[in-house]
Design a protein around this motif. Sequence first.
Motif, PDB file in Angstrom:
ATOM      1  N   LYS A 145      29.274  32.130  38.828  1.00 60.34           N
ATOM      2  CA  LYS A 145      29.757  32.431  40.182  1.00 60.34           C
ATOM      3  C   LYS A 145      31.062  31.696  40.454  1.00 60.34           C
ATOM      4  CE  LYS A 145      28.273  32.458  45.019  1.00 60.34           C
ATOM      5  NZ  LYS A 145      27.178  32.130  45.972  1.00 60.34           N
ATOM      6  N   HIS A 146      31.157  30.459  39.963  1.00 61.45           N
ATOM      7  CA  HIS A 146      32.372  29.661  40.132  1.00 61.45           C
ATOM      8  C   HIS A 146      33.570  30.331  39.458  1.00 61.45           C
ATOM      9  CE1 HIS A 146      35.075  26.238  40.190  1.00 61.45           C
ATOM     10  NE2 HIS A 146      35.107  26.216  38.856  1.00 61.45           N
ATOM     11  N   LEU A 147      33.382  30.771  38.208  1.00 68.60           N
ATOM     12  CA  LEU A 147      34.469  31.449  37.505  1.00 68.60           C
ATOM     13  C   LEU A 147      34.873  32.740  38.206  1.00 68.60           C
ATOM     14  CD1 LEU A 147      33.459  31.016  33.737  1.00 68.60           C
ATOM     15  CD2 LEU A 147      35.060  29.635  35.085  1.00 68.60           C
ATOM     16  N   PHE A 148      33.874  33.482  38.684  1.00 65.91           N
ATOM     17  CA  PHE A 148      34.169  34.728  39.398  1.00 65.91           C
ATOM     18  C   PHE A 148      35.004  34.450  40.647  1.00 65.91           C
ATOM     19  CE2 PHE A 148      33.179  37.743  42.782  1.00 65.91           C
ATOM     20  CZ  PHE A 148      33.514  38.949  42.168  1.00 65.91           C
ATOM     21  N   ASN A 149      34.646  33.411  41.368  1.00 65.96           N
ATOM     22  CA  ASN A 149      35.389  33.087  42.596  1.00 65.96           C
ATOM     23  C   ASN A 149      36.826  32.682  42.289  1.00 65.96           C
ATOM     24  OD1 ASN A 149      33.242  33.610  44.316  1.00 65.96           O
ATOM     25  ND2 ASN A 149      32.460  31.512  44.214  1.00 65.96           N
ATOM     26  N   LEU A 150      37.023  31.942  41.198  1.00 65.58           N
ATOM     27  CA  LEU A 150      38.379  31.552  40.812  1.00 65.58           C
ATOM     28  C   LEU A 150      39.223  32.784  40.460  1.00 65.58           C
ATOM     29  CD1 LEU A 150      37.781  28.371  38.602  1.00 65.58           C
ATOM     30  CD2 LEU A 150      38.690  28.459  40.939  1.00 65.58           C
ATOM     31  N   ALA A 151      38.621  33.684  39.677  1.00 67.58           N
ATOM     32  CA  ALA A 151      39.344  34.903  39.298  1.00 67.58           C
ATOM     33  C   ALA A 151      39.604  35.787  40.505  1.00 67.58           C
ATOM     34  CB  ALA A 151      38.565  35.662  38.231  1.00 67.58           C
ATOM     35  N   TYR A 152      38.609  35.916  41.370  1.00 63.49           N
ATOM     36  CA  TYR A 152      38.756  36.772  42.552  1.00 63.49           C
ATOM     37  C   TYR A 152      39.817  36.217  43.487  1.00 63.49           C
ATOM     38  CZ  TYR A 152      37.534  39.475  46.707  1.00 63.49           C
ATOM     39  OH  TYR A 152      37.582  40.300  47.804  1.00 63.49           O
ATOM     40  N   THR A 153      39.834  34.897  43.636  1.00 64.48           N
ATOM     41  CA  THR A 153      40.777  34.280  44.569  1.00 64.48           C
ATOM     42  C   THR A 153      42.199  34.267  44.024  1.00 64.48           C
ATOM     43  OG1 THR A 153      39.001  32.789  45.254  1.00 64.48           O
ATOM     44  CG2 THR A 153      41.191  32.265  46.013  1.00 64.48           C
ATOM     45  N   GLY A 154      42.352  33.893  42.753  1.00 62.94           N
ATOM     46  CA  GLY A 154      43.694  33.724  42.207  1.00 62.94           C
ATOM     47  C   GLY A 154      44.254  34.906  41.455  1.00 62.94           C
ATOM     48  N   ALA A 155      43.387  35.821  41.019  1.00 66.30           N
ATOM     49  CA  ALA A 155      43.868  36.949  40.215  1.00 66.30           C
ATOM     50  C   ALA A 155      43.499  38.288  40.837  1.00 66.30           C
ATOM     51  CB  ALA A 155      43.312  36.858  38.798  1.00 66.30           C
ATOM     52  N   PHE A 156      43.291  38.314  42.143  1.00 71.41           N
ATOM     53  CA  PHE A 156      42.956  39.575  42.800  1.00 71.41           C
ATOM     54  C   PHE A 156      44.125  40.552  42.634  1.00 71.41           C
ATOM     55  CE2 PHE A 156      42.729  42.512  46.374  1.00 71.41           C
ATOM     56  CZ  PHE A 156      41.396  42.909  46.297  1.00 71.41           C
ATOM     57  N   PRO A 157      43.859  41.799  42.271  1.00 72.94           N
ATOM     58  CA  PRO A 157      44.946  42.770  42.062  1.00 72.94           C
ATOM     59  C   PRO A 157      45.590  43.202  43.382  1.00 72.94           C
ATOM     60  CG  PRO A 157      42.817  43.838  41.809  1.00 72.94           C
ATOM     61  CD  PRO A 157      42.532  42.373  41.950  1.00 72.94           C
ATOM     62  N   SER A 158      46.492  42.405  43.854  1.00 72.52           N
ATOM     63  CA  SER A 158      47.124  42.634  45.154  1.00 72.52           C
ATOM     64  C   SER A 158      48.067  43.827  45.116  1.00 72.52           C
ATOM     65  CB  SER A 158      47.902  41.385  45.576  1.00 72.52           C
ATOM     66  OG  SER A 158      48.957  41.139  44.650  1.00 72.52           O
ATOM     67  N   LEU A 159      48.429  44.283  46.299  1.00 70.92           N
ATOM     68  CA  LEU A 159      49.379  45.397  46.409  1.00 70.92           C
ATOM     69  C   LEU A 159      50.715  45.013  45.779  1.00 70.92           C
ATOM     70  CD1 LEU A 159      50.216  48.185  47.461  1.00 70.92           C
ATOM     71  CD2 LEU A 159      50.768  47.090  49.657  1.00 70.92           C
ATOM     72  N   LYS A 160      51.133  43.765  45.971  1.00 71.81           N
ATOM     73  CA  LYS A 160      52.393  43.297  45.379  1.00 71.81           C
ATOM     74  C   LYS A 160      52.349  43.412  43.863  1.00 71.81           C
ATOM     75  CE  LYS A 160      55.460  39.271  45.264  1.00 71.81           C
ATOM     76  NZ  LYS A 160      55.670  37.873  45.740  1.00 71.81           N
ATOM     77  N   ALA A 161      51.211  43.034  43.271  1.00 68.29           N
ATOM     78  CA  ALA A 161      51.078  43.112  41.814  1.00 68.29           C
ATOM     79  C   ALA A 161      51.101  44.560  41.336  1.00 68.29           C
ATOM     80  CB  ALA A 161      49.790  42.424  41.371  1.00 68.29           C
ATOM     81  N   TRP A 162      50.416  45.447  42.052  1.00 72.09           N
ATOM     82  CA  TRP A 162      50.444  46.866  41.699  1.00 72.09           C
ATOM     83  C   TRP A 162      51.874  47.401  41.741  1.00 72.09           C
ATOM     84  CZ3 TRP A 162      46.792  49.791  39.507  1.00 72.09           C
ATOM     85  CH2 TRP A 162      45.460  49.396  39.606  1.00 72.09           C
ATOM     86  N   VAL A 163      52.627  47.023  42.763  1.00 75.09           N
ATOM     87  CA  VAL A 163      54.004  47.510  42.907  1.00 75.09           C
ATOM     88  C   VAL A 163      54.874  46.988  41.767  1.00 75.09           C
ATOM     89  CG1 VAL A 163      56.089  47.389  44.333  1.00 75.09           C
ATOM     90  CG2 VAL A 163      53.863  47.796  45.406  1.00 75.09           C
ATOM     91  N   ILE A 164      54.764  45.694  41.448  1.00 73.69           N
ATOM     92  CA  ILE A 164      55.569  45.114  40.358  1.00 73.69           C
ATOM     93  C   ILE A 164      55.255  45.802  39.032  1.00 73.69           C
ATOM     94  CG2 ILE A 164      55.944  43.033  38.978  1.00 73.69           C
ATOM     95  CD1 ILE A 164      55.492  41.391  41.516  1.00 73.69           C
ATOM     96  N   TYR A 165      53.969  45.931  38.728  1.00 75.17           N
ATOM     97  CA  TYR A 165      53.559  46.458  37.421  1.00 75.17           C
ATOM     98  C   TYR A 165      53.958  47.920  37.265  1.00 75.17           C
ATOM     99  CZ  TYR A 165      50.539  47.403  33.390  1.00 75.17           C
ATOM    100  OH  TYR A 165      50.060  47.752  32.158  1.00 75.17           O
ATOM    101  N   TRP A 166      53.635  48.750  38.244  1.00 76.57           N
ATOM    102  CA  TRP A 166      53.897  50.177  38.101  1.00 76.57           C
ATOM    103  C   TRP A 166      55.361  50.535  38.351  1.00 76.57           C
ATOM    104  CZ3 TRP A 166      51.303  53.992  35.840  1.00 76.57           C
ATOM    105  CH2 TRP A 166      49.996  53.718  35.460  1.00 76.57           C
ATOM    106  N   THR A 167      56.089  49.705  39.081  1.00 75.82           N
ATOM    107  CA  THR A 167      57.535  49.913  39.187  1.00 75.82           C
ATOM    108  C   THR A 167      58.181  49.737  37.823  1.00 75.82           C
ATOM    109  OG1 THR A 167      57.637  49.186  41.494  1.00 75.82           O
ATOM    110  CG2 THR A 167      59.680  49.083  40.236  1.00 75.82           C
TER     111      THR A 167
END
Length: 562
Positions: A145-167
């Motif tokens: 659960k701890h690892l999941f929370n770290l990934a969810y909090t710090g590596a959530f696929p944000s809109l900014k990340a989607w825009v950077i990657y697909w641009t």
Amino acid sequence: MSERVTRSQTGKTPRKSTIPDGFVETPGTRRRSRKSTANPDRSSSPTEEEHVPGSNPIVDAKQGATKRANGHLNGAPKGRVVDGWSEGADPKVDQNPHFDFGGSWGVSAMMIGFPLLMWYMWIGATYYDGKLPSEPSMSWKAYGKHLFNLAYTGAFPSLKAWVIYWTFLVFQAVLYLTLPGVYSTGKPLAHLGGKQLRYYCNGVASFYTTIVVALGLHFSGLFKLYVLLDEFGPIMSVAILSGFLVSFIAYPSAIYRGAQHRMTGYHVYDFFMGAELNPRMFGWLDFKMFFEVRLPWYMLFLTSLSAATRQYENYGFVSGEVGFVLMAHFLYANACSKGEEMIPVTWDMYYEKWGFMLIFWNLAGVPLSYCHCTIYLANHDPATYAWSKPALVVFYTTYLFVYWVWDSSQSQKAKFRHAERGQMQDRKTFPVLPWRHVENPEIITSKSGDTLMVDGWYKYARKIHYTCDVYFATTWGLITGFSSPFPWFYPVFFVLMIIHRAYRDIQRCREKYGDAWKEYERRTPYLFIPVTVSAPMLHLARPRLTLCSSTSFDRGSTSWKF
């Protein structure tokens, strides 16, 4: 010679009107003056009748497993098996299936495990100072659960990340469609009667345009390159999800259009390996070619470039270690770009299908797991990993030498294949290295007319370019030291992968070339590294003989080759 054109000038790949879209007729091979070992009078590939795919459905999995030993399924005519296709049989069915990676269970574990491993390594690199995430006081459930929370909090696929990657992806597609380049021709496809696909290649123009635009955005302040490091976690998650998304579109799309090829009947395994051999949009945007170079290697290089810009802003200089990684990733991306017209004759293009393996690996696996050497260097003070100046000199000079061997050996092989089909291209792209082409190479000709080059670098070792790749991977980890295991993921993984790939390739070559391949193994007994072991060491060398599948004695001496 190559045709230097732009997409806007032609609209589509030039082709003859009497053959399928995007294909060209297979020219005969040119005569060579060197004497071959087998069937020396044969100067061209055999002419095969064009195969019209039948309507046989994919066989039941169990039935296929029991019948594959005799080379045909469902009563298909038994003939010569070429790259999994038996002459006269339905090309949609794999007539000689080899279940790699542990079959359906193995590939399922890889499809689940590798994304989880990517998140796990990112957590360790980000929150545990490059160490393995460890919480001894937690239960396994709490730890998960701890690892999941770290990934969810710090590596959530944000809109900014989607825009950077697909641009970035869309930008590369625009460059692919608009910048000047050359056309190249792939290997003959046996199941299509020897037809060949045409490929558009403008990697050089795309790569340098990408660098200019990236630096322009950085120095103008519109998009600082080190944002790629700040948003690495979210961008990685977007890449992982994009790999699954594209794979889930590609597989049913191929089935719906009847474009599947060499299917085993095991849907999970087929999803991983792919359904379609040559997926194209509008007949000329080849997805495998587009994904092969621009997406993984350009992203990897830009990540290292972002580390250099971050380090310069923080310290006022770029360390020798970051400079080494930047040089290494530049050379690799540049080599893939300048040699793009040679890629159509490689294993990935003419044999591997476009499935999860290639899609996920190009969209996420390569650029966002191979880069942990860069991530470690970017996250730590240069003083903590500094090598001495003499050591850095050794790193740079040996890397450049091995790069020359790697680049020239790849060029020799590709130019040999192009020359025998009368499609030789001699482009002066940076860096122009000596011994890029072997004039009038020594060859071995198989009974079917296929040829093997036994010259240049390949008279010393059959997979010498793999040896160079292993050296590259090792130095990418070594430059960071041994404080973190994550930069060493790529070297360890790559060594295992390349050995497995060499094994697969040897199996296929033995089947395709027959006695000619045995003769090649006799002449070039080394697989990776030419090494001669003295007589007192024979007892130590013997356990390793099976690696190279061949042995031989030097002339009257007591040394043993392995």
